[in-house]
Motif scaffolding. Structure first.
Motif: not given
Length: 168
Positions: A160-162, A164-168
């Motif tokens: 999930r963090r990965r 979210q990191a790609r989306l930002t």
């Protein structure tokens, strides 16, 4: 068709009535089967003498034992056992040796039985060291699914963090 049904019903009724054991068969004289229990106890099974069915009500039993040397012990009561219907056991240990045991009933009808019994000391079976555990312990059975759930949650949060990191 109606005639056939009537004959069938009559046949069923006749079979039930003629095949039923009469209730009056119970009662009357009783028979006692006496044995040693392999150790220092006495057991007795009580049945009705007429039909061989177990006596389901309370039976008042006592036993007296006489050794080959003339020593007498008892009378001691036999008590109903939880191991089976109409099965009675002694609570008092019979001294070691060979005995002539007489079991006497006073209720529901008088009866007695005399047998020879050898009273012996029971030995504990030999054990070969510590037995190996069989199967998984309760702790292991609980720990495995809990550990799998924790690992699954850690992986899910990491993904999930990965994302979210790609989306930002």
């Amino acid at each position: 068709m109606i005639r056939r049904a009537l004959f069938l019903a009559l046949g069923v009724v006749a079979t039930v009535l003629l095949g039923a054991t009469p209730a009056w068969a119970h009662g009357g004289p009783i028979a006692i089967d006496v044995r040693g229990d392999g150790g220092q106890g006495i057991t007795a099974t009580v049945t009705y003498a007429r039909d061989g069915h177990y006596v389901t009500g309370q039976v008042d039993l006592t036993y007296t034992a006489v050794s080959a040397g003339g020593r007498t012990v008892g009378p001691f009561p036999l008590t109903a056992s939880a191991e089976g219907q109409s099965f009675y056991v002694s609570k008092n240990a019979l001294p070691l040796g060979d005995w002539t045991v007489t079991v006497t009933a006073t209720h529901p009808s008088p009866a007695s039985k005399t047998v020879s019994v050898t009273s012996a000391e029971l030995t504990a079976p030999a054990t070969a060291g510590t037995p190996a555990p069989s199967g998984l312990s309760t702790t292991t059975l609980v720990a495995i699914p809990v550990a799998a759930a924790v690992v699954g949650l850690v992986v899910a949060f990491a993904l999930r963090r990965r994302r979210q990191a790609r989306l930002t």
